[in-house]
Write a protein that holds these residues in place. Structure first.
Motif, short mmCIF file in Angstrom:
data_model
loop_
_atom_site.label_atom_id
_atom_site.label_comp_id
_atom_site.label_asym_id
_atom_site.label_seq_id
_atom_site.Cartn_x
_atom_site.Cartn_y
_atom_site.Cartn_z
N UNK A 153 86.88 84.22 81.20
CA UNK A 153 87.17 84.05 79.62
C UNK A 153 85.50 83.37 78.79
N UNK A 154 85.31 84.21 78.05
CA UNK A 154 83.91 84.53 77.74
C UNK A 154 83.89 83.86 75.79
N UNK A 155 83.46 82.64 75.99
CA UNK A 155 84.00 81.38 74.76
C UNK A 155 82.51 80.80 73.64
N UNK A 156 82.39 81.69 72.32
CA UNK A 156 81.36 81.19 71.82
C UNK A 156 80.23 82.36 72.28
N UNK A 157 79.99 83.26 73.70
CA UNK A 157 78.88 83.75 73.84
C UNK A 157 77.93 84.50 72.99
N UNK A 158 76.93 84.50 73.40
CA UNK A 158 75.95 85.68 73.03
C UNK A 158 76.28 86.79 73.08
N UNK A 159 76.05 88.05 72.71
CA UNK A 159 76.41 89.75 72.78
C UNK A 159 74.94 90.15 72.74
N UNK A 160 73.98 89.62 72.66
CA UNK A 160 72.80 90.28 72.78
C UNK A 160 71.74 89.50 73.82
N UNK A 161 70.66 90.48 74.33
CA UNK A 161 70.08 89.00 75.01
C UNK A 161 69.36 88.46 74.37
N UNK A 162 68.48 87.22 75.16
CA UNK A 162 68.35 85.67 74.35
C UNK A 162 67.50 86.17 73.30
N UNK A 163 66.30 87.01 73.63
CA UNK A 163 65.21 87.13 73.14
C UNK A 163 65.49 87.46 71.19
N UNK A 164 66.79 88.40 71.10
CA UNK A 164 67.17 89.39 70.38
C UNK A 164 67.69 88.25 69.55
N UNK A 165 68.36 86.90 69.87
CA UNK A 165 69.18 85.71 69.42
C UNK A 165 67.71 84.40 68.84
N UNK A 166 66.80 84.68 69.75
CA UNK A 166 66.17 83.79 69.45
C UNK A 166 64.72 83.90 68.20
N UNK A 167 64.60 85.51 68.14
CA UNK A 167 63.71 85.79 66.85
C UNK A 167 64.52 85.68 65.74
N UNK A 168 65.93 85.74 65.99
CA UNK A 168 67.41 85.62 64.81
C UNK A 168 66.95 84.56 64.01
N UNK A 169 66.50 83.08 65.22
CA UNK A 169 67.05 81.78 65.03
C UNK A 169 65.64 81.37 64.55
N UNK A 170 64.35 82.12 64.52
CA UNK A 170 63.22 82.14 64.32
C UNK A 170 62.85 82.63 63.18
N UNK A 171 63.73 83.34 62.83
CA UNK A 171 62.84 84.85 61.68
C UNK A 171 62.46 83.73 60.37
N UNK A 172 63.48 82.16 59.98
CA UNK A 172 63.02 81.55 58.96
C UNK A 172 61.61 81.12 59.21
N UNK A 173 60.81 81.01 60.63
CA UNK A 173 60.25 79.83 60.51
C UNK A 173 58.67 79.92 59.64
N UNK A 174 58.52 78.29 59.39
CA UNK A 174 56.53 78.96 58.76
C UNK A 174 56.15 79.44 59.35
#
Length: 307
Positions: A153-174
């Motif tokens: 049972x996979x809850x609130x899990x990412x569907x991509x490698x974590x590198x892609x998730x981190x890049x998305x989260x960092x996109x608005x960093x100065x």
């Protein structure tokens, strides 16, 4: 002395401390036994960071989502083990050095806890319920097959490698933080540690956490779920601001036979919350806010018929 089963029948679900042998120190958790017959067993696997067995951490999360999920499942006859992960809470002594931790350590622990959950409850196997990063841990735990695991049972899990998730989260960093972060991330993805990390990036990329990241970054959850042959449920909140719905749909596309459940108005910690960011995050800090209606029911409904 009354047996645990009789006590549970008379007084409701019973919470029992449990331990698992480990080096350099035992791991600790809680077994919650249903008030009536135990119809299935499950292990709840925590998400990233210093998250404890109840789903709380010192990083602003006190929602107690795992405790609430365990209580909701107990009402359906599902016994659960939820644990303090290696290095956290009562299991703190099981991790002597952050630099010595890699992703497979958590997967190995999950396999061992699943076998123990089945043994403690007299079940032939245990389900793995992974939340957030715990969903990837669950997938890694069954990568080589495991007879002690009934399904996932996979809850609130990412569907991509974590590198892609981190890049998305960092996109608005100065700048220069963005370019520095992306450069370090690229090195880690190539398996190369980075010794000189700017102080402002130490929380994410400190040298002691890099062995873990290097072992984590190559993992692709869609490839892993496609390779797994057992039953899978994918559950996701529609207003999850940490891991979006496209991730859940990517996982479902990789396993068309999986059961995909989307909970409207539900956030990352599986609670009903406002869609605005401030209100959404406020639910992370409210242990008195119940688990969203339907979450425990849907998980139990998947586990029990498929047993």
């Amino acid at each position: 002395m009354l047996s645990l089963i009789l006590v549970a029948a008379l007084f409701g679900p019973v919470a029992t401390p449990v331990t698992l042998p480990s080096e350099p120190a035992p791991l600790h958790g809680t077994l919650l036994t249903p008030s009536a017959e135990t119809r299935a067993a499950a292990l709840i696997i925590a998400g990233s960071g210093p998250t404890d067995r109840d789903g709380n951490s010192g990083m602003g999360v006190s929602a107690s989502s795992y405790r609430l999920l365990a209580e909701g499942l107990a009402a359906h006859g599902v016994a659960t083990v939820r644990t303090d992960k290696r290095g956290v809470g009562e299991s703190a002594a099981a991790l002597t050095s952050e630099a010595g931790l890699v992703f497979t350590d958590y997967a190995d622990d999950a396999r061992a806890w699943a076998a123990e959950a089945a043994r403690l409850t007299g079940q032939p196997c245990a389900w793995l319920i992974g939340h957030s990063e715990g969903a990837l841990v669950a997938l890694a735990a069954v990568a080589g097959g495991d007879d002690a695991v009934c399904g996932l049972v996979l809850l609130s899990g990412a569907g991509r490698p974590i590198g892609a998730v981190l890049r998305e989260q960092l996109a608005n960093a100065p700048e220069p933080f963005l370019s520095q972060s992306l450069a370090i991330l690229a090195e880690l993805e190539a398996g190369r540690p980075v010794t000189e990390v700017p102080p402002q990036l130490a929380a994410l990329f400190r040298p002691s956490v890099q062995p873990y990241m290097i072992s984590w970054l190559p993992l692709d959850p869609t490839e892993m779920v496609a390779a797994y042959g057992g039953p899978v449920m994918i559950g996701h909140g529609a207003i999850d601001i940490q891991v979006g719905l496209p991730d859940a749909r990517a996982m479902a596309a990789a396993r068309p036979d999986a059961r995909l459940v989307i909970w409207e108005g539900v956030n990352h910690v599986l609670k009903v919350a406002p869609a605005d960011r401030a209100g959404n995050i406020a639910a992370y800090r409210d242990p008195n806010l119940p688990l969203a209606p339907g979450v425990a029911d849907d998980v139990a409904g998947f586990i029990l018929p498929a047993r």
